[in-house]
Design an enzyme around this catalytic site. Structure first.
Site, PDB file in Angstrom:
ATOM      1  N   GLY B 239       0.811  -1.208   0.000  1.00  0.00           N
ATOM      2  CA  GLY B 239       0.000   0.000   0.000  1.00  0.00           C
ATOM      3  C   GLY B 239       0.845   1.259   0.000  1.00  0.00           C
ATOM      4  N   PHE B 240       2.004   1.194   0.635  1.00  0.00           N
ATOM      5  CA  PHE B 240       2.947   2.322   0.705  1.00  0.00           C
ATOM      6  C   PHE B 240       2.298   3.570   1.298  1.00  0.00           C
ATOM      7  CE2 PHE B 240       4.289  -0.239  -3.045  1.00  0.00           C
ATOM      8  CZ  PHE B 240       5.422  -0.784  -2.471  1.00  0.00           C
ATOM      9  N   ILE B 466       0.919  -5.595   5.933  1.00  0.00           N
ATOM     10  CA  ILE B 466       1.001  -4.896   4.653  1.00  0.00           C
ATOM     11  C   ILE B 466       1.906  -5.650   3.687  1.00  0.00           C
ATOM     12  CG2 ILE B 466       2.922  -3.440   5.387  1.00  0.00           C
ATOM     13  CD1 ILE B 466       1.685  -1.154   3.780  1.00  0.00           C
ATOM     14  N   GLY B 467       2.572  -6.672   4.197  1.00  0.00           N
ATOM     15  CA  GLY B 467       3.514  -7.428   3.381  1.00  0.00           C
ATOM     16  C   GLY B 467       4.899  -7.391   4.009  1.00  0.00           C
ATOM     17  N   ARG B 630      16.095  -3.236  17.950  1.00  0.00           N
ATOM     18  CA  ARG B 630      16.336  -4.651  17.735  1.00  0.00           C
ATOM     19  C   ARG B 630      15.535  -5.153  16.536  1.00  0.00           C
ATOM     20  NH1 ARG B 630      14.722  -8.710  22.425  1.00  0.00           N
ATOM     21  NH2 ARG B 630      16.353 -10.250  22.165  1.00  0.00           N
ATOM     22  N   PRO B 634      15.315 -10.741  10.879  1.00  0.00           N
ATOM     23  CA  PRO B 634      16.235 -10.081   9.930  1.00  0.00           C
ATOM     24  C   PRO B 634      15.866 -10.296   8.466  1.00  0.00           C
ATOM     25  CG  PRO B 634      17.453 -11.332  11.585  1.00  0.00           C
ATOM     26  CD  PRO B 634      16.006 -11.683  11.757  1.00  0.00           C
ATOM     27  N   GLY B 704      11.230  -0.397  14.272  1.00  0.00           N
ATOM     28  CA  GLY B 704      10.478  -0.607  13.018  1.00  0.00           C
ATOM     29  C   GLY B 704      11.307  -0.179  11.829  1.00  0.00           C
ATOM     30  N   GLY B 706       9.928  -0.100   8.292  1.00  0.00           N
ATOM     31  CA  GLY B 706       9.144  -0.009   7.059  1.00  0.00           C
ATOM     32  C   GLY B 706       9.470   1.167   6.175  1.00  0.00           C
ATOM     33  N   GLU B 707       9.941   2.256   6.762  1.00  0.00           N
ATOM     34  CA  GLU B 707      10.069   3.467   5.969  1.00  0.00           C
ATOM     35  C   GLU B 707      11.481   4.028   5.893  1.00  0.00           C
ATOM     36  OE1 GLU B 707       5.953   5.664   6.702  1.00  0.00           O
ATOM     37  OE2 GLU B 707       6.468   4.166   8.190  1.00  0.00           O
TER      38      GLU B 707
END
Lengths: 334, 748
Positions: B239-240, B466-467, B630, B634, B704, B706-707
């Site tokens: 979705g980004f 979201i994947g 952390r 991975p 996190g 993701g971005e």
């Protein structure tokens, strides 16, 4: 997409008869041949093409790639781009065609797309695709949204006040350099058209792109036996590394006797409203030595008549560099 | 909750548990859902960007084969706006429900919707709906400079010291404007809604990065209590950020289902993806930096303006990380919005920080050039001790180590700073660097864990994957806490009926949801131990729960391995199918007085190759070092960073949504003309995680990923382009024409 009828042609003459009922073989044809469908179906979904009938020609025996009696090559209209690109004779003797095909589309598309379909590939002009925009090619007389709009990818050669759409094909650029002949069977029998006469300039009738008439079926193309000692190559320049249409491309066939260029054919893609043969460049090179300076002079000649739009002035220089580099590469092939 | 440092499974590279479902086609995405009597909806989209609908003629379309209904303003039924709310609730980007009025404010705005037996029939009929417009000249200009703002003056976002004075008296100064074009989210999975209505309750199969918010919003829009809406998103084809908040197709599908009392599917086309479901806005940013000759920053000012839609105020927040990136006594960040006839922008991967860092880090590189200083060294020289904007300590910041580790892995010491001075295999090389950061946060989360007699466990949470690997991570957490192997843990996500979970956004799902899952697993264990001591025939009957422990999926007396009884046996003896525990964790987001400044950090090193004779630029190598707390798994974490780097290549060199200035149409609305990086553009990517747990954020020390992998990439690439070519491109994307030495012609 509009509702359409699908009929399957069992013979070439069936196909010719079926399409001969169409008012035109050009943009807006109400009867269309379908082979790979990679281009046509896309445009049907967008309502750019609205045929009422599709004539499936996939069963016709037109998919062979074979030596012709004069030592040239005959490529069937239905030969898939992937098969042509990987054909041993094409790879060895017509390298420019193999390279051009492999630089186009994606493996999946090349597996479907056919030689004749590619020959008739439609422009990628975004306004041609968009039925809400004015486009003289799609809807004659409606105007050209590309002039003054998003025209970065569009043509700088062969344009008119009515249309600046680029011919997007790679294959056809190589075929121009190879001086291919297009063989057509139509209502009045068979005929052969040199590829240099196959495509029309847009002028005031950009909806007309080729010399094809209703009923005309391209059955195959032929390539002459290569002139002994010629080398060839194709270079495609674009933003990303793959899967994009050319901003500029060059197809070069060249032979040197010593340092002198004794045979040369120059064609360009991504810059013309049709696959562009640069005869001026050939004249500049013939009999001259294969130096970068001479290549540059030839490239200047090739782009002499360029008429850039608001966003694509860079293509003039890019096309020149593409030509110079490809000429240099081909001239150095042992 | 105590810190968890040792684990057999947390931090161990684990295959995605949802992988086999996805590669075999068994995973059900929203548009895969089908029901008896399903109808298909296809919207009619405005082909003007400004004006109004004068007349809508549905007569011909309504008579076409298979058409069940055509809805528009007059007959769609009640659709309501969403009331204002605090925090992460009731969020919607486009506040106007579809068909609210006849005014057209952006190209592609929905005017009507056709419902038919097949999608082909619906689409064909939608194309035959005749719309007559009152046309006005739209404004979709991508230039922001000089545009009127939505406010009298730009908002002050962060301020310290006297920046104006410091800039005036600067010994070394750079002052430039950077721009980013509108970028369109292009996940492979199109937005889709399948709405099922049973006369009272709506079940909505959606492409949502936030099922709980989606339920609450749609309940408001439809005017029903939240209990009458259930939103399901089992899998997302990414979705980004574009799928964070509900877009109009969701309300349309639900309204059609309500009106017809039949299930309705509406899949947004690729063209519509460029029009009605958000985008990263066009942005201009002026960056002013002042420094001493030794490179010490004395002032930093960032002024950004982003476009927004006519009705809604989307603020990209480009100054999000600026206030704490570097030590400087004087700092000012301002932001403003300029209205355009465009669909409303929305968050795209790394909103704010990603465009902000393109400008800030480009400015830092330009400053390094002015100072004749190594750009890595310049950043090291300006490393802050604390968050100088909030005057609080960082929870865990290893920016210097990101830079030095990256420099070492990249071979930065071999860089010669002169433009065009490095060559390899006949190509000119350019090397560039950028630092980056992204927020770290937790939001409230609830979860449940069930331990079952068959030896399996079930963990459920109303978040979604979201994947990025959320399914697998939750299995790892439960496995860590129970000893049950990951293969025997059933993770259930993507359903608003489950315990309320966080949005899949902000890179905070993992940090938010893992404490709740840990809590739930511990509560389930408590119930299990209670069953062990209370059930007749249990070997532990009469013991106290405190005497027992739950290790490797077996209950035993503390420290006595020989006493162990499998969980399944305990539950069999207790004659229960399962025991459950509910878990909950608190959020940190938006705390009034935060104790710590929570962020992730990183450094991006990029190499480009430049072949001037054919104007060919390629990104050949990226080294990225990430300090994101952390790393629980991975394998998908590395995958996140690699994917983000590739997206960064696209941002730097290719991506641009082109609005035709005359019609306002996003005209390159397909995957051929909207150029993104493809596999052949993927550089060699080297990802390193520093893996320092941030226990101040949560007991697992996770933040996190993701971005952050996208942040800084574009600036590292444009700096490398400058190093190779001497041309500083401040307006993305870098195009071939920018690098050809000739006058750039303006757009007509």
């Amino acid at each position: 997409m509009e509702l359409f009828q699908l009929v399957t042609a069992q013979t070439v003459s069936d196909a010719v008869k079926a399409q001969a009922q169409s008012a035109t073989a050009q943009n807006g044809a109400d009867i269309r041949f379908i082979a790979g469908g990679t281009n046509l179906v896309d445009y049907m979904k967008l309502n750019v093409e609205r045929p009422r009938q599709l004539v499936d020609i996939n069963r016709l025996p037109l998919d062979k790639i074979e030596r012709s009696s004069d030592g040239g090559l005959k490529i069937g209209a239905l030969a898939r781009n992937a098969d042509v690109a990987q054909d041993p004779i094409v790879k060895e003797q017509y390298a420019v065609l193999s390279q051009a095909l492999l630089s186009g589309a994606s493996p999946q598309l090349r597996n479907m797309a056919t030689t004749a379909g590619n020959l008739l590939q439609k422009t990628r002009c975004v306004y041609y695709r968009d039925t809400a925009s004015a486009c003289n090619k799609r809807q004659p007389g409606s105007g050209c949204s590309a002039i003054g709009g998003y025209n970065r990818p569009l043509a700088i050669l062969g344009t008119s006040d009515h249309c600046i759409a680029t011919n997007p094909s790679d294959q056809n650029v190589a075929l121009m350099a190879l001086e291919a002949v297009v063989h057509i069977e139509g209502s009045n029998g068979q005929r052969a058209v040199p590829i240099s006469e196959f495509y029309l300039l847009p002028g005031s009738t950009p909806e007309r792109e080729t010399v094809l008439q209703p009923g005309d079926l391209v059955t195959h193309i032929t390539l002459l036996k290569p002139v002994a000692g010629t080398k060839s190559g194709y270079l495609k320049l674009r933003d990303r590394a793959s899967y994009e249409f050319a901003l500029a491309s060059a197809a070069i066939v060249m032979k040197k006797d010593g340092d002198r260029i004794s045979y040369v054919r120059v064609a360009m893609g991504g810059v013309g409203t049709r696959p562009w043969r640069a005869s001026e460049a050939e004249k500049m090179l013939l009999g001259r030595s294969a130096t970068e300076a001479n290549f540059r002079t030839a490239a200047e000649a090739a782009l002499h008549g360029a008429k850039p739009q608001s966003q694509n002035g860079f293509k003039v220089e890019l096309a020149k560099r593409c030509l110079v580099h490809t000429m240099g590469q081909v001239s150095q092939i042992a | 909750m105590d810190e968890i440092s040792e684990s057999k499974i947390i931090g161990v590279a684990t295959r995605r548990i949802d992988g086999p479902l996805k590669v075999s086609g068994a995973a059900m995405y929203a548009s895969d859902h089908s029901f008896p009597g399903l109808l298909y909806a296809w919207p009619v989209c405005a082909t003007i960007a400004k004006g109004s609908v004068a007349r809508l003629d549905t007569a011909e379309a309504g008579k076409m084969t298979g058409v069940a209904a055509i809805y528009h303003r007059a007959n769609i039924g009640n659709l309501y706006r969403v009331p204002p709310a605090a925090g992460f609730s009731l969020i919607i980007d486009e506040k106007r429900p579809p068909f609210e009025d006849d005014v057209i404010r952006y190209y592609g705005q929905y005017i009507a919707v056709v419902v038919a037996n097949t999608v082909e029939q619906a689409r064909a009929a939608a194309e035959r709906v005749k719309v007559t417009y009152n046309r006005e000249k739209p404004d979709a200009d991508s230039k922001m400079t000089g545009s009127p703002l939505t406010t009298d003056k730009p908002d002050e976002k962060s301020k310290r010291g006297d920046t104006a004075a410091a800039l005036r008296s600067a010994k070394v100064k750079v002052d430039n404007v950077y721009s980013i074009p509108a970028e369109t989210h292009n996940p492979i999975e199109l937005h889709a809604s399948v709405a099922v209505y049973d006369g009272q309750k709506f079940t909505l199969y959606e492409t949502s990065q936030a099922v709980v918010n989606h339920r609450d919003v749609l309940a408001q829009v439809l005017g029903v209590p939240p209990e009458q809406v259930q939103v399901i998103t089992r899998f997302l084809g990414s979705g980004f950020g574009g799928k964070l908040w509900p877009w109009p197709q969701s309300a349309l599908a639900a309204a059609c289902a309500r009106n017809l009392n039949r299930p309705v599917k509406l899949v947004v086309s690729r063209q519509m993806m460029f029009q009605t479901v958000g985008h990263r806005p066009a942005i201009e940013q002026r960056i002013q930096l002042a420094a001493e000759p030794d490179g010490k920053l004395t002032a930093l000012q960032q002024d950004y303006v982003n476009h927004t839609s006519i009705l809604d105020d989307y603020d990209e927040g480009c100054g999000e990380v600026t206030p704490f990136m570097y030590s400087t006594p004087n700092l000012l960040v301002t932001g403003g919005l300029a209205r355009r006839n465009v669909g409303n922008p929305t968050a795209m991967r790394g909103p704010g920080a990603v465009p902000g860092l393109f400008a800030l880090e480009s400015g830092m590189d330009e400053l390094a050039v002015s100072l004749k200083m190594d750009p890595v060294q310049l950043r090291l020289n300006n490393e802050p001790e604390i968050d100088e904007s909030l005057r609080i300590p960082f929870s865990s910041r290893h920016m210097k180590e990101c830079l030095t580790t990256g420099a070492e892995k990249f071979g930065w010491a071999n860089r010669t700073p002169e433009v065009g001075s490095m060559r390899r295999d006949g190509l000119t090389l350019g090397w560039g660097v950028a630092a980056c950061s992204w927020l770290a946060a937790r939001t409230e989360a609830e979860a449940s864990v069930e331990l079952r007699q068959d030896g399996t466990a079930r963990v459920a949470c109303g978040t979604q994957d979201i994947g990025g690997g959320t399914y697998t991570i939750l299995a790892q957490i439960v496995s860590h806490e129970t000893g049950i192997p990951v293969s025997k843990i059933n993770v259930v996500l993507g359903d608003s009926a489950l315990p309320s979970g966080p949005i899949s956004g902000g890179s905070w799902v993992t940090a938010s949801v893992t404490p709740a899952v840990l809590d739930a697993a511990r509560n389930a264990r408590k119930t299990l131990l209670l069953a062990a001591v209370k059930s007749d025939n249990s070997p532990f009957k009469g013991k106290k729960p405190d005497d027992l422990e739950f290790v490797d999926a077996m209950v035993r007396l503390k420290g006595q391995a020989q006493s162990a009884v499998p969980m399944s046996e305990i539950l069999r003896i207790a004659k229960v199918s399962s025991v459950s525990g509910a878990g909950k964790s608190q959020g940190t987001f938006g705390a009034a007085k935060p104790e710590f400044s929570f962020h992730s950090y990183g450094a991006q090193f990029a190499e480009v190759t430049w072949q001037s004779e054919i104007a060919r630029l390629r990104v050949s190598r990226v080294v990225t070092v990430i300090d994101a707390g952390r790393i629980i798994n991975p394998r998908p974490a590395q995958n996140q960073i690699e994917g983000a780097v590739v997206m960064g290549v696209g941002m730097a060199l290719f991506e641009e949504t082109i609005y035709d200035s005359r019609s306002g149409a996003p005209i390159n609305n397909n995957l051929a003309d909207y150029v993104m990086a493809v596999n052949a553009d993927t550089p060699q990517i080297d990802v390193t995680f520093l893996d320092y747990p941030d226990y101040k954020l949560n007991p697992l020390g996770v933040r996190g990923v993701g971005e952050i992998g996208l942040a800084g990439v574009a600036a590292a690439i444009t700096s490398a382009v400058y190093h190779a070519t001497g041309i500083r491109v401040r307006d993305l994307p870098v195009r071939i024409e920018d690098l050809l030495p000739m006058a750039k012609m303006s757009i007509a």
